[in-house]
Design a protein around this motif. Structure first.
Motif, PDB file in Angstrom:
ATOM      1  N   LYS A   1      -1.669  10.511  -9.748  1.00 43.99           N
ATOM      2  CA  LYS A   1      -1.129  11.593  -8.166  1.00 43.99           C
ATOM      3  C   LYS A   1      -1.046  10.110  -7.725  1.00 43.99           C
ATOM      4  N   GLY A   2      -0.543  10.467  -6.664  1.00 45.82           N
ATOM      5  CA  GLY A   2      -0.949   9.255  -5.670  1.00 45.82           C
ATOM      6  C   GLY A   2      -1.941   9.742  -4.468  1.00 45.82           C
ATOM      7  N   ASN A   3      -1.328   8.528  -3.386  1.00 50.89           N
ATOM      8  CA  ASN A   3      -2.708   9.381  -2.709  1.00 50.89           C
ATOM      9  C   ASN A   3      -2.839   9.991  -1.433  1.00 50.89           C
ATOM     10  N   ASP A   4      -1.244  11.064  -1.623  1.00 53.72           N
ATOM     11  CA  ASP A   4      -0.708  12.165  -1.150  1.00 53.72           C
ATOM     12  C   ASP A   4      -0.303  12.848  -1.778  1.00 53.72           C
ATOM     13  N   LYS A   5      -0.374  14.305  -1.317  1.00 55.45           N
ATOM     14  CA  LYS A   5       0.376  15.278  -2.105  1.00 55.45           C
ATOM     15  C   LYS A   5       1.803  15.146  -3.312  1.00 55.45           C
TER      16      LYS A   5
ATOM     17  N   SER B   1       3.568  11.523  -3.670  1.00 56.69           N
ATOM     18  CA  SER B   1       3.482  11.010  -4.362  1.00 56.69           C
ATOM     19  C   SER B   1       2.869  10.569  -5.420  1.00 56.69           C
TER      20      SER B   1
ATOM     21  N   THR C   1       1.998   8.040  -9.070  1.00 55.11           N
ATOM     22  CA  THR C   1       2.254   5.931  -8.719  1.00 55.11           C
ATOM     23  C   THR C   1       2.504   5.841 -10.491  1.00 55.11           C
TER      24      THR C   1
ATOM     25  N   VAL D   1       0.815  -0.990  -0.419  1.00 56.42           N
ATOM     26  CA  VAL D   1       0.171  -0.077  -0.650  1.00 56.42           C
ATOM     27  C   VAL D   1       0.809   1.461   0.175  1.00 56.42           C
ATOM     28  N   GLN D   2       0.393   2.545   0.012  1.00 56.12           N
ATOM     29  CA  GLN D   2       1.003   3.932  -0.576  1.00 56.12           C
ATOM     30  C   GLN D   2       1.157   4.234   1.039  1.00 56.12           C
ATOM     31  N   ASN D   3       2.418   3.498   2.137  1.00 53.87           N
ATOM     32  CA  ASN D   3       2.237   3.702   3.289  1.00 53.87           C
ATOM     33  C   ASN D   3       4.282   4.822   3.551  1.00 53.87           C
TER      34      ASN D   3
END
Length: 434
Positions: free
Chosen positions: A405-409, A411, A413, A10-12
């Motif tokens: 764009k990922g899950n936050d500013k 990131s 993908t 996951v994007q963590n």
């Protein structure tokens, strides 16, 4: 620089960096980096103690005496000659550290028994009798010659460190004595891996026959590949690992005095030096060791299924049967493509090159907006087209490459479908008689 890297579920991730997954699709201006870089830990009679040192192919041919203590044609360097048939750069590490040989006038530059083959000859200078000619000899070779008034004027050379307070007296030849190799302590391999982690190489070799050492190399390879995103392969002798990063060499070397693992030299160099658009399958073994190849066809087939890299005899020649690694646990996400070293080289090349591209050109420098992502997309498209041009991949469709764009500013993908190209391996032919 402590950048993150590796795979993700996951994007963590906390650390900035490039996290790249490789999975199998369901079946129905970045530049390509060079290959040819190998890393190897060695037991030596001479050489740098306690640190990784770099040996280029050309330097090995011309300066092997001062680097390893033996002339290029020496039987002692047979393994390294095998490695450099294909490798261009070696990151070497000496596992053993002993005592330096010495005499009244000098101490050997390195520890080891080869220091005992050094001699210092002191003679009066013919033209200026108040001066001395000081010659350093290694076996029968003059490696240094200096003319000085006192020992304080002597300059250290590639083989000896002079004792500047010594009193020079004429001597026909005073040998250095007391040099020892030392033994390989249990922590030597771990120290090597800790130090070599800072280097970028394509293939790591392990010459040890000890299971604990081989398991250490397997764990190191898996950690760097899977957790840190550092893509390379490791060559081990007779080590089942079930991982695409481990090449499990089956054949033993039969030469007198060989420890069985000496073919690791050649395979490490061949793996490191193999181009991203090439395969080592059917490659001729052109090294100097005698290879055990007494296998039946059924045994060769079993070896392939077990993920073993095998040399076999074809007429009078020794050739690579198949360019595979030790991975055998095929799943939907990781299919049998990952058993092919050619495929793994392509994926590793992509992973390493894109990580370098992102970390040097985009990380912390380019805004994560439409313009920034388009710029990154353009670089990725250009890179994939280079890979397609050299026939490392095929059927690349730029519209299928996604940079979003990922899950936050911070990131981004990327989805980058690739189809690696493999060399022909099997022929199925039907001859129709009309």
């Amino acid at each position: 620089m402590g950048l993150g890297g590796g795979t993700f579920l996951v994007q963590n991730k906390v650390l900035p960096g490039a996290y790249i997954n490789f999975v199998s699709a369901a079946r129905a201006s970045a530049n390509l980096s060079d290959r040819g870089y190998a890393a190897l830990a060695l037991e030596l009679d001479w050489g740098v103690d306690g640190d990784v040192f770099t040996v280029e192919n050309a330097d090995f041919q011309t300066d092997s005496l001062k680097i390893f203590g033996y002339d290029y044609i020496s039987p002692k360097l047979k393994g390294l000659r095998d490695l450099f048939l294909n490798a261009k750069t070696l990151y070497a590490y000496r596992l053993n550290s002993g005592v330096k040989a010495e005499n009244t006038y000098a101490t050997a530059k390195y520890s080891g028994i080869r220091g005992n083959d050094l001699r210092i000859i002191v003679s009066a200078n013919v033209d200026e009798p108040t001066k001395f000619d000081v010659v350093t000899m290694f076996d029968t070779v003059i490696v240094d010659n200096q003319t000085v008034t006192t020992a304080s004027g002597l300059v250290d050379n590639d083989f000896a460190v002079f004792k500047k307070t010594a009193t020079l007296e004429v001597t026909a030849g005073m040998p250095l004595t007391g040099g020892t190799n030392g033994t390989v302590v249990g922590t030597a391999y771990q120290t090597f891996l800790d130090k070599v982690e800072a280097y970028s190489f394509n293939t790591l070799g392990c010459l040890s026959t000890e299971e604990t050492v081989k398991s250490l190399f397997v764990a190191f390879t898996k950690r760097l590949r899977d957790e840190m995103g550092v893509k390379f392969q490791t060559v081990l002798y007779n080590k089942t690992a079930d991982h695409e990063g481990i090449i499990n060499l089956k054949n033993a070397a039969l030469d007198a005095g060989a420890n069985g693992t000496d073919l690791v030299y050649w395979l490490t160099g061949a793996s490191a030096g193999c181009a991203v658009n090439k395969s080592n399958q059917n490659k001729l073994y052109d090294g100097e060791f005698e290879v055990y190849t007494d296998y039946k066809q059924s045994q060769l087939a079993a070896a392939i299924k077990a993920g073993e890299f095998v040399f076999h005899k074809v007429g009078e020649e020794i050739r690579v049967l198949d360019d595979i690694n030790s991975f055998t646990s095929i799943t939907v996400d990781k299919n049998d493509d990952f058993q092919s070293n050619q495929v793994v080289r392509v994926l590793d090349q992509i992973g390493n090159d894109i990580a370098v591209l992102f970390n040097t050109r985009y990380l912390g420098k380019v805004q994560n907006n439409d313009a920034g992502r388009i710029a990154f997309w353009n670089d990725l498209v250009s890179y994939n087209k280079q890979m397609e041009q050299i026939q490392a991949i095929e059927n690349f469709v730029s519209d299928e490459l996604k940079v979003e764009k990922g899950n936050d500013k911070k990131s981004v993908t990327v989805t980058n479908p690739v189809t690696p190209v493999a060399a022909m391996a099997k022929l199925y032919m039907t001859v129709i008689v009309q």
